[in-house]
Design a protein around this motif. Sequence first.
Motif, PDB file in Angstrom:
ATOM      1  N   UNK A   1       0.830  -1.210   0.000  1.00 52.63           N
ATOM      2  CA  UNK A   1       0.000   0.000   0.000  1.00 52.63           C
ATOM      3  C   UNK A   1       0.861   1.256   0.000  1.00 52.63           C
ATOM      4  N   UNK A   2       2.014   1.199   0.685  1.00 52.54           N
ATOM      5  CA  UNK A   2       2.909   2.360   0.753  1.00 52.54           C
ATOM      6  C   UNK A   2       3.709   2.567  -0.530  1.00 52.54           C
ATOM      7  N   UNK A   3       3.629   1.624  -1.456  1.00 52.21           N
ATOM      8  CA  UNK A   3       4.301   1.786  -2.740  1.00 52.21           C
ATOM      9  C   UNK A   3       5.672   1.166  -2.844  1.00 52.21           C
ATOM     10  N   UNK A   4       6.030   0.288  -1.901  1.00 53.54           N
ATOM     11  CA  UNK A   4       7.326  -0.370  -1.975  1.00 53.54           C
ATOM     12  C   UNK A   4       7.314  -1.460  -3.034  1.00 53.54           C
ATOM     13  N   UNK A   5       8.441  -1.617  -3.696  1.00 53.67           N
ATOM     14  CA  UNK A   5       8.628  -2.712  -4.644  1.00 53.67           C
ATOM     15  C   UNK A   5       9.260  -3.901  -3.922  1.00 53.67           C
ATOM     16  N   UNK A   6       9.026  -5.091  -4.452  1.00 55.68           N
ATOM     17  CA  UNK A   6       9.615  -6.329  -3.924  1.00 55.68           C
ATOM     18  C   UNK A   6       9.398  -6.462  -2.413  1.00 55.68           C
ATOM     19  N   UNK A   7       8.168  -6.258  -1.925  1.00 52.45           N
ATOM     20  CA  UNK A   7       7.939  -6.272  -0.473  1.00 52.45           C
ATOM     21  C   UNK A   7       8.024  -7.677   0.109  1.00 52.45           C
ATOM     22  N   UNK A   8       8.622  -7.768   1.285  1.00 50.72           N
ATOM     23  CA  UNK A   8       8.718  -9.037   2.009  1.00 50.72           C
ATOM     24  C   UNK A   8       8.429  -8.761   3.483  1.00 50.72           C
ATOM     25  N   UNK A   9       7.563  -9.579   4.081  1.00 53.11           N
ATOM     26  CA  UNK A   9       7.311  -9.525   5.519  1.00 53.11           C
ATOM     27  C   UNK A   9       7.474 -10.925   6.086  1.00 53.11           C
ATOM     28  N   UNK A  10       8.244 -11.057   7.131  1.00 52.71           N
ATOM     29  CA  UNK A  10       8.413 -12.358   7.772  1.00 52.71           C
ATOM     30  C   UNK A  10       8.478 -12.167   9.277  1.00 52.71           C
ATOM     31  N   UNK A  11       8.342 -13.259  10.019  1.00 52.77           N
ATOM     32  CA  UNK A  11       8.232 -13.164  11.471  1.00 52.77           C
ATOM     33  C   UNK A  11       9.159 -14.158  12.146  1.00 52.77           C
ATOM     34  N   UNK A  12       9.754 -13.742  13.252  1.00 54.63           N
ATOM     35  CA  UNK A  12      10.549 -14.615  14.106  1.00 54.63           C
ATOM     36  C   UNK A  12      10.013 -14.482  15.525  1.00 54.63           C
ATOM     37  N   UNK A  13       9.933 -15.592  16.243  1.00 54.65           N
ATOM     38  CA  UNK A  13       9.376 -15.587  17.596  1.00 54.65           C
ATOM     39  C   UNK A  13      10.485 -15.724  18.636  1.00 54.65           C
ATOM     40  N   UNK A  14      10.442 -14.840  19.609  1.00 55.47           N
ATOM     41  CA  UNK A  14      11.380 -14.861  20.725  1.00 55.47           C
ATOM     42  C   UNK A  14      10.594 -15.157  21.999  1.00 55.47           C
ATOM     43  N   UNK A  15      11.010 -16.168  22.747  1.00 57.04           N
ATOM     44  CA  UNK A  15      10.361 -16.521  24.004  1.00 57.04           C
ATOM     45  C   UNK A  15      11.270 -16.138  25.167  1.00 57.04           C
ATOM     46  N   UNK A  16      10.708 -15.388  26.113  1.00 53.02           N
ATOM     47  CA  UNK A  16      11.455 -14.944  27.291  1.00 53.02           C
ATOM     48  C   UNK A  16      10.733 -15.479  28.527  1.00 53.02           C
ATOM     49  N   UNK A  17      11.493 -16.015  29.465  1.00 52.07           N
ATOM     50  CA  UNK A  17      10.913 -16.649  30.656  1.00 52.07           C
ATOM     51  C   UNK A  17      11.168 -15.777  31.884  1.00 52.07           C
ATOM     52  N   UNK A  18      10.094 -15.535  32.628  1.00 49.76           N
ATOM     53  CA  UNK A  18      10.147 -14.628  33.774  1.00 49.76           C
ATOM     54  C   UNK A  18       9.785 -15.358  35.064  1.00 49.76           C
TER      55      UNK A  18
END
Length: 278
Positions: free
Chosen positions: A175-192
Motif C-alpha cells: 500500500x505504501x508503494x514499496x517494490x519487492x515487499x517481504x514480511x516475515x516473522x521470528x518468535x522470541x520466548x522470554x521466561x520470567x
Amino acid sequence: MTPPEIFDRTLRRLRRDRAAAGYADHAFLREAMLEGIAERIDAVTRDFSDVLDLGCFDGSFVAPAGATITRIDPGRAFAAGVGGIQADEDRPSFADGAFDLIVAAGTLDTVSDLPGALALARRALRPDGLFLGAFTGGNTLSTLRAVLREAEGDMPVARIHPQVDVRAAGDLLMRAGFALPVADVETLTVRYGNVWGLMRDLRGMAGTNLLPGTPPLRRDTLSRIDQAFTARAHPDGRTAERFDIIYLTGWAPAPSQPQPARHGSATASLTDALKSRS
C-alpha cells in the motif's frame, strides 16, 4: 481525511523519556531486531551512503561503513542523547530521495499512522533505496493478555494495543508503494520468574500501554494478575512470554528492478504442463 489517533503522542514521548536513562538494561528486543536487520543488510550486495535511523532509541544501530547516518526519535531524551532530531515517524520532514537506506527497529508498532509512516519512508528513499523495519506484532504478549483478561473478569479493559500480523504488514508495504515487499516473522520466548519482571522490561523499553484514556490497574487486580501469571509457570517456576518480531523489507521502485511478467505474455500453457505430469 485525517487518520484517527490510535496512540497518545504526548504519553509516548514521556514514556520514552522515562526509559532513556536505563534503556540498555532492557534493550534485548531491539538488539534482536538489529541483529536480524544486520543480517539482511549483509545479504545485499551494494553500498549505502545516506542512512536514516527511524526511531533510534540509544543510537545502537551501526550504519554500514562509510555511510552518513541521521537519527530521529519521538522522545526528546533519546534524540538528544545521540545528537538526533525529535520527530514522530509519521510526521518527519525530510526531502524526497534523501536516503538510500532507512532502518526502523522497535517503534513502528506504536505509530498512530503506520500506513502514513511507511509512505513517508518510501518517499524519503532514492530509487532502489532499501527500507528495513522490525517491530513486535502477531501474538506478542499472549501470556500477559490472557492473565489480564482473567484478572479483570467480566469487564476487561484494552491495556495492550492491537498487533499487526505478518500478512497485514506485507499488505501495508504494498500500500505504501514499496517494490519487492517481504514480511516475515521470528518468535522470541522470554521466561520470567514473576509478572513484575515482565512489567519492568516493558517499562524499561518504553513498551507499556499508550492507548488513550486507559484507567490504572487497581491493587486487587494487580494481585490477581500476579497469581494468574504464576499459575502458568513451568516446573522451574518461570513463566514464558512470547514476542513475535515482524521484519519488513521493501525497495523504492526503480526501472532496474525485476518486473512482473505482463499479463498474457506466458509462452507455455499451464493446462498442458499439468497434463504432462499426469
